[in-house]
Design a protein around this motif. Structure first.
Motif, PDB file in Angstrom:
ATOM      1  N   GLY A  21      -5.817   3.209  -5.188  1.00 40.23           N
ATOM      2  CA  GLY A  21      -4.856   2.227  -4.185  1.00 40.23           C
ATOM      3  C   GLY A  21      -5.759   1.054  -3.637  1.00 40.23           C
ATOM      4  O   GLY A  21      -4.904   0.377  -3.007  1.00 40.23           O
ATOM      5  N   SER A  22      -7.152   1.110  -3.601  1.00 39.87           N
ATOM      6  CA  SER A  22      -7.697  -0.031  -2.990  1.00 39.87           C
ATOM      7  C   SER A  22      -7.419  -1.234  -3.974  1.00 39.87           C
ATOM      8  O   SER A  22      -7.687  -2.435  -3.431  1.00 39.87           O
ATOM      9  CB  SER A  22      -9.287   0.383  -3.231  1.00 39.87           C
ATOM     10  OG  SER A  22      -9.783   0.431  -4.405  1.00 39.87           O
ATOM     11  N   SER A  23      -7.042  -0.897  -5.052  1.00 40.93           N
ATOM     12  CA  SER A  23      -6.613  -2.275  -5.948  1.00 40.93           C
ATOM     13  C   SER A  23      -5.073  -2.535  -5.823  1.00 40.93           C
ATOM     14  O   SER A  23      -4.534  -3.513  -6.372  1.00 40.93           O
ATOM     15  CB  SER A  23      -6.911  -1.843  -7.240  1.00 40.93           C
ATOM     16  OG  SER A  23      -8.363  -2.016  -7.684  1.00 40.93           O
ATOM     17  N   GLY A  24      -4.303  -1.849  -4.918  1.00 42.79           N
ATOM     18  CA  GLY A  24      -3.159  -1.955  -4.774  1.00 42.79           C
ATOM     19  C   GLY A  24      -2.334  -3.280  -3.804  1.00 42.79           C
ATOM     20  O   GLY A  24      -3.254  -3.411  -2.686  1.00 42.79           O
TER      21      GLY A  24
ATOM     22  N   GLN B 200      -1.206  -5.685   1.826  1.00 42.63           N
ATOM     23  CA  GLN B 200      -0.351  -5.946   2.638  1.00 42.63           C
ATOM     24  C   GLN B 200      -0.300  -5.237   4.125  1.00 42.63           C
ATOM     25  O   GLN B 200      -0.108  -5.876   5.286  1.00 42.63           O
ATOM     26  CB  GLN B 200       1.018  -5.853   2.232  1.00 42.63           C
ATOM     27  CG  GLN B 200       2.342  -6.231   3.301  1.00 42.63           C
ATOM     28  CD  GLN B 200       3.596  -6.388   2.429  1.00 42.63           C
ATOM     29  OE1 GLN B 200       4.170  -5.462   1.728  1.00 42.63           O
ATOM     30  NE2 GLN B 200       4.310  -7.595   2.458  1.00 42.63           N
ATOM     31  N   THR B 201      -0.457  -3.925   4.132  1.00 45.17           N
ATOM     32  CA  THR B 201      -0.547  -3.344   5.393  1.00 45.17           C
ATOM     33  C   THR B 201      -1.654  -3.438   6.148  1.00 45.17           C
ATOM     34  O   THR B 201      -1.772  -3.664   7.399  1.00 45.17           O
ATOM     35  CB  THR B 201      -0.663  -1.880   5.121  1.00 45.17           C
ATOM     36  OG1 THR B 201       0.531  -1.404   4.342  1.00 45.17           O
ATOM     37  CG2 THR B 201      -0.798  -0.979   6.430  1.00 45.17           C
ATOM     38  N   GLU B 202      -2.996  -4.024   5.439  1.00 44.77           N
ATOM     39  CA  GLU B 202      -4.194  -4.497   6.185  1.00 44.77           C
ATOM     40  C   GLU B 202      -3.698  -5.815   6.920  1.00 44.77           C
ATOM     41  O   GLU B 202      -4.249  -6.037   7.860  1.00 44.77           O
ATOM     42  CB  GLU B 202      -5.333  -4.827   5.098  1.00 44.77           C
ATOM     43  CG  GLU B 202      -6.338  -5.587   5.698  1.00 44.77           C
ATOM     44  CD  GLU B 202      -7.283  -5.834   4.501  1.00 44.77           C
ATOM     45  OE1 GLU B 202      -7.738  -6.923   4.134  1.00 44.77           O
ATOM     46  OE2 GLU B 202      -7.651  -4.965   3.449  1.00 44.77           O
ATOM     47  N   ALA B 203      -2.989  -6.762   6.132  1.00 42.42           N
ATOM     48  CA  ALA B 203      -2.612  -7.952   6.777  1.00 42.42           C
ATOM     49  C   ALA B 203      -1.549  -7.846   7.848  1.00 42.42           C
ATOM     50  O   ALA B 203      -1.671  -8.918   8.808  1.00 42.42           O
ATOM     51  CB  ALA B 203      -1.825  -8.842   5.575  1.00 42.42           C
ATOM     52  N   ILE B 204      -0.681  -7.005   7.925  1.00 46.81           N
ATOM     53  CA  ILE B 204       0.209  -6.855   8.995  1.00 46.81           C
ATOM     54  C   ILE B 204      -0.551  -6.454  10.186  1.00 46.81           C
ATOM     55  O   ILE B 204      -0.568  -6.919  11.241  1.00 46.81           O
ATOM     56  CB  ILE B 204       1.443  -5.661   8.667  1.00 46.81           C
ATOM     57  CG1 ILE B 204       2.210  -6.227   7.411  1.00 46.81           C
ATOM     58  CG2 ILE B 204       2.171  -5.448   9.730  1.00 46.81           C
ATOM     59  CD1 ILE B 204       3.102  -5.050   6.885  1.00 46.81           C
ATOM     60  N   VAL B 205      -1.351  -5.455  10.064  1.00 48.17           N
ATOM     61  CA  VAL B 205      -2.128  -4.827  11.197  1.00 48.17           C
ATOM     62  C   VAL B 205      -3.164  -6.003  11.806  1.00 48.17           C
ATOM     63  O   VAL B 205      -3.300  -6.235  12.891  1.00 48.17           O
ATOM     64  CB  VAL B 205      -3.080  -3.562  10.655  1.00 48.17           C
ATOM     65  CG1 VAL B 205      -4.205  -3.571  11.861  1.00 48.17           C
ATOM     66  CG2 VAL B 205      -2.321  -2.591  10.529  1.00 48.17           C
ATOM     67  N   GLN B 206      -3.926  -6.792  10.958  1.00 45.34           N
ATOM     68  CA  GLN B 206      -4.731  -7.930  11.229  1.00 45.34           C
ATOM     69  C   GLN B 206      -3.938  -9.182  11.836  1.00 45.34           C
ATOM     70  O   GLN B 206      -4.517  -9.797  12.589  1.00 45.34           O
ATOM     71  CB  GLN B 206      -5.463  -8.337  10.213  1.00 45.34           C
ATOM     72  CG  GLN B 206      -6.768  -7.192  10.047  1.00 45.34           C
ATOM     73  CD  GLN B 206      -7.396  -7.301   8.387  1.00 45.34           C
ATOM     74  OE1 GLN B 206      -7.280  -8.383   7.885  1.00 45.34           O
ATOM     75  NE2 GLN B 206      -8.353  -6.388   8.309  1.00 45.34           N
ATOM     76  N   SER B 207      -2.739  -9.202  11.628  1.00 44.05           N
ATOM     77  CA  SER B 207      -1.784 -10.207  12.168  1.00 44.05           C
ATOM     78  C   SER B 207      -1.486 -10.031  13.686  1.00 44.05           C
ATOM     79  O   SER B 207      -1.410 -10.840  14.211  1.00 44.05           O
ATOM     80  CB  SER B 207      -0.426 -10.353  11.210  1.00 44.05           C
ATOM     81  OG  SER B 207       0.147  -9.312  11.544  1.00 44.05           O
ATOM     82  N   GLY B 208      -1.609  -8.916  14.099  1.00 45.80           N
ATOM     83  CA  GLY B 208      -1.331  -8.723  15.598  1.00 45.80           C
ATOM     84  C   GLY B 208      -0.027  -8.286  15.930  1.00 45.80           C
ATOM     85  O   GLY B 208       0.357  -8.541  16.989  1.00 45.80           O
TER      86      GLY B 208
ATOM     87  N   GLU C 141       1.918 -12.191   4.175  1.00 48.00           N
ATOM     88  CA  GLU C 141       1.503 -11.854   2.786  1.00 48.00           C
ATOM     89  C   GLU C 141      -0.093 -11.471   2.792  1.00 48.00           C
ATOM     90  O   GLU C 141      -0.779 -11.859   3.791  1.00 48.00           O
ATOM     91  CB  GLU C 141       1.506 -13.015   1.944  1.00 48.00           C
ATOM     92  CG  GLU C 141       3.068 -13.496   1.586  1.00 48.00           C
ATOM     93  CD  GLU C 141       3.595 -12.476   0.745  1.00 48.00           C
ATOM     94  OE1 GLU C 141       3.006 -11.983  -0.135  1.00 48.00           O
ATOM     95  OE2 GLU C 141       4.778 -12.222   1.141  1.00 48.00           O
ATOM     96  N   PRO C 142      -0.481 -10.634   1.806  1.00 49.66           N
ATOM     97  CA  PRO C 142      -1.914 -10.060   1.809  1.00 49.66           C
ATOM     98  C   PRO C 142      -2.769 -11.441   1.894  1.00 49.66           C
ATOM     99  O   PRO C 142      -2.441 -12.398   1.180  1.00 49.66           O
ATOM    100  CB  PRO C 142      -2.007  -9.294   0.409  1.00 49.66           C
ATOM    101  CG  PRO C 142      -0.450  -8.978   0.373  1.00 49.66           C
ATOM    102  CD  PRO C 142       0.261 -10.061   0.631  1.00 49.66           C
ATOM    103  N   THR C 143      -3.928 -11.338   2.466  1.00 48.94           N
ATOM    104  CA  THR C 143      -5.011 -12.430   2.333  1.00 48.94           C
ATOM    105  C   THR C 143      -5.811 -12.162   1.397  1.00 48.94           C
ATOM    106  O   THR C 143      -6.632 -13.025   0.784  1.00 48.94           O
ATOM    107  CB  THR C 143      -5.562 -12.592   3.831  1.00 48.94           C
ATOM    108  OG1 THR C 143      -6.073 -11.155   4.047  1.00 48.94           O
ATOM    109  CG2 THR C 143      -4.513 -12.694   4.816  1.00 48.94           C
ATOM    110  N   ARG C 144      -6.136 -10.679   1.120  1.00 46.65           N
ATOM    111  CA  ARG C 144      -7.262 -10.603  -0.120  1.00 46.65           C
ATOM    112  C   ARG C 144      -6.579 -10.938  -1.369  1.00 46.65           C
ATOM    113  O   ARG C 144      -5.369 -10.643  -1.602  1.00 46.65           O
ATOM    114  CB  ARG C 144      -7.836  -9.064   0.120  1.00 46.65           C
ATOM    115  CG  ARG C 144      -8.904  -8.975   0.828  1.00 46.65           C
ATOM    116  CD  ARG C 144      -9.607  -7.541   0.785  1.00 46.65           C
ATOM    117  NE  ARG C 144      -8.482  -6.420   1.226  1.00 46.65           N
ATOM    118  CZ  ARG C 144      -8.619  -5.301   0.268  1.00 46.65           C
ATOM    119  NH1 ARG C 144      -9.230  -5.285  -0.779  1.00 46.65           N
ATOM    120  NH2 ARG C 144      -7.709  -4.361   0.763  1.00 46.65           N
ATOM    121  N   PRO C 145      -7.253 -11.218  -2.376  1.00 50.04           N
ATOM    122  CA  PRO C 145      -6.675 -11.393  -3.592  1.00 50.04           C
ATOM    123  C   PRO C 145      -5.932 -10.041  -4.421  1.00 50.04           C
ATOM    124  O   PRO C 145      -6.685  -9.161  -4.257  1.00 50.04           O
ATOM    125  CB  PRO C 145      -7.606 -11.925  -4.668  1.00 50.04           C
ATOM    126  CG  PRO C 145      -8.735 -12.654  -3.507  1.00 50.04           C
ATOM    127  CD  PRO C 145      -8.669 -11.859  -2.660  1.00 50.04           C
TER     128      PRO C 145
END
Length: 477
Positions: free
Chosen positions: A167-170, A175-183, A382-386
């Motif tokens: 899942g770490s490659s998914g 996307q969930t990481e980007a949502i949380v970090q977006s505030g 959108e996700p920030t990590r590639p």
């Protein structure tokens, strides 16, 4: 002669000359042989230790229809190895990983390890000491100390590493990481994580406790399967797969699913060492007021509560992360839809912040935003990590390509991240083992345990430190 014809002639002449001088030029580079041709020098030579269960994905995906080589196989059970021994008849086969590493070291570049949890560290560290890149199934190790040691060893030996939490490659995790970090949900102060595991027997009397034994199958080297674990007589209840529920071999529901589900908040919130952990576990009664204790296996269900420093928040200096398994689920914030949040059977994650609630499923998939209890139809960042080619299915090949590119090439779950994540997951099991710990017939470890992460030590209940690093059976290091 035009330049195009001259280049073609030069190329034919080079190949002809190379053939005549084969002793001096054994491998022809990819760029000479033409687009689409994979030269032997471009293939990673991989040894696979463990050929059953998840190895069906790991070996197949790493081999990638022949883009890379499987050059050696190892399994303690000939029945599990049968499929891949037939697929790779030229790959030498071993039952003892130590013999494989001794005899095949010069022939291999990297090692895939897909074994029960209690053997991850000794196999992984042995391969890494030889300078071999490594792919190791989750939860990385059986104990916290082992995870810390592998993290340090990967850095010291400059090796390309990957844990098997695909899942770490998914895209979902990113996307969930980007949502949380977006505030979008404000400051996160609480995370709830749950799973339907265990889906194998736990909270039951084991064959060992019942003093039941069975003849060892001819195809199995039982002593090698036990490896680091204390000796016990063979029973089919332990293998394959069901070993997960036994403390000597597996790490229960947390080991199976924790590295998948906790990976999402671990990355999104950049979690470090927890400062404390406490838990409760299900009880089993054999009769009226007659409680049964099964120390050989994990309980049927647990709830575990970890605290982390939360330096970015003035209002919430501590962040709470709770884990629930065995059918237990967290309470939903007011107004959130039960069917929408708990839609996935496998489990999920819920981030609770000052502005709203974000839920997601396995691998961070299908995120849903609730504000004041109302599901929001909004465009997520959108996700920030590639992204990884092939998404979760590209997890093994991402590692293979990184091995060929060399140390420092990005992998989604390198031990630099997988090690600390595994430590958090295994802290939950330390709490459960402490909760079940008895002295003179009394449960003495049912308390909030304080954790010194840097020194890997419980500071307020010394007996719990036995679960940081277990004792290996004599003859295993």
């Amino acid at each position: 002669m035009n330049s195009k014809d001259k280049k073609a002639l030069d190329r034919r002449g080079f190949i002809k000359g190379s053939t005549l001088a084969a002793a001096g030029f054994m491998i022809v580079p990819r760029h000479v042989l033409g687009k689409g041709f994979v030269a032997p020098s471009d293939k990673l030579n991989i040894a696979a230790i463990g050929c059953g269960g998840k190895a069906n994905v790991n070996i197949t995906s790493a081999f990638n229809n022949g883009s890379d080589n499987i050059v050696a196989l190892c399994d303690v059970d000939d029945r599990q190895a049968k499929k891949f021994r037939e697929k790779f008849p030229n790959a030498p086969y071993y039952k003892d990983y130590r013999k494989l590493l001794e005899k095949e070291a010069k022939n291999i570049d990297a090692v895939l390890v897909t074994t029960p949890d209690h053997m991850h560290y000794v196999i992984g560290s042995a391969a890494m000491q030889l300078g071999k890149h490594i792919y190791l199934e989750k939860p990385l190790t059986h104990d916290i100390w082992e995870a810390r040691m592998l993290t340090q060893l990967a850095k010291e030996k400059k090796l390309v590493t990957q844990m098997g939490n695909q899942g770490s490659s998914g895209k979902g995790t990113r996307q969930t990481e980007a949502i949380v970090q977006s505030g979008m949900i404000g400051e996160v102060h609480t995370v709830e994580v749950w799973t339907d595991r265990p889906v194998w027997p736990q909270g039951v009397k084991s064959p060992k406790d019942r003093k039941e034994t069975m003849p060892i199958p001819a195809e199995v080297d039982w002593d090698l399967w036990l490896g680091t674990a204390p000796y016990r007589e063979y029973h089919e209840a332990y293998m394959p797969t069901r070993w997960r529920g036994y403390w000597d071999f597996g790490t229960g529901a947390l080991g199976d699913m924790g590295c998948h589900f906790m990976d999402v908040p671990f990355r999104a919130l950049k979690l470090g060492y927890p400062t404390s952990v406490e838990c409760s576990a299900s009880s089993v009664y054999a009769d009226f007021f007659k409680e049964s204790f099964f120390n050989d296996v994990g309980p049927q269900a647990t709830s575990i509560h970890l605290k982390f420093p939360n330096p970015s928040s003035k209002k919430y200096p501590e962040l709470s992360l709770s884990w629930y398994d065995g059918g237990i689920r967290p309470k939903l914030p007011e107004g959130c839809d039960y069917e929408k949040v708990f839609a996935s059977v496998d489990g999920g994650v819920m981030f609770i912040g000052t502005k709203g609630v974000l839920s997601c499923e396995l691998f961070g998939n299908n995120p849903k935003l609730f504000v004041k209890g109302q599901l929001q139809q909004v465009k997520f960042p959108e996700p920030t990590r590639p992204l990884v080619e092939g998404d979760t299915n590209g997890h093994q090949q991402q590692w293979v390509k990184a091995c060929k590119a060399g140390f420092g090439t990005y992998t989604s779950s390198s031990f630099a991240e997988a090690g600390p994540l595994a430590e958090i997951v295994l802290m939950g099991n330390l709490a459960v083992r402490s909760y079940l710990h008895q002295e003179n017939g009394k449960f003495t470890g049912r308390k909030r345990l304080l954790w010194d992460g840097a020194n890997m030590k419980i500071t307020n209940f010394d007996a719990a430190n036995a679960f940081v690093k277990r004792q290996y059976r004599e003859g295993w290091t």
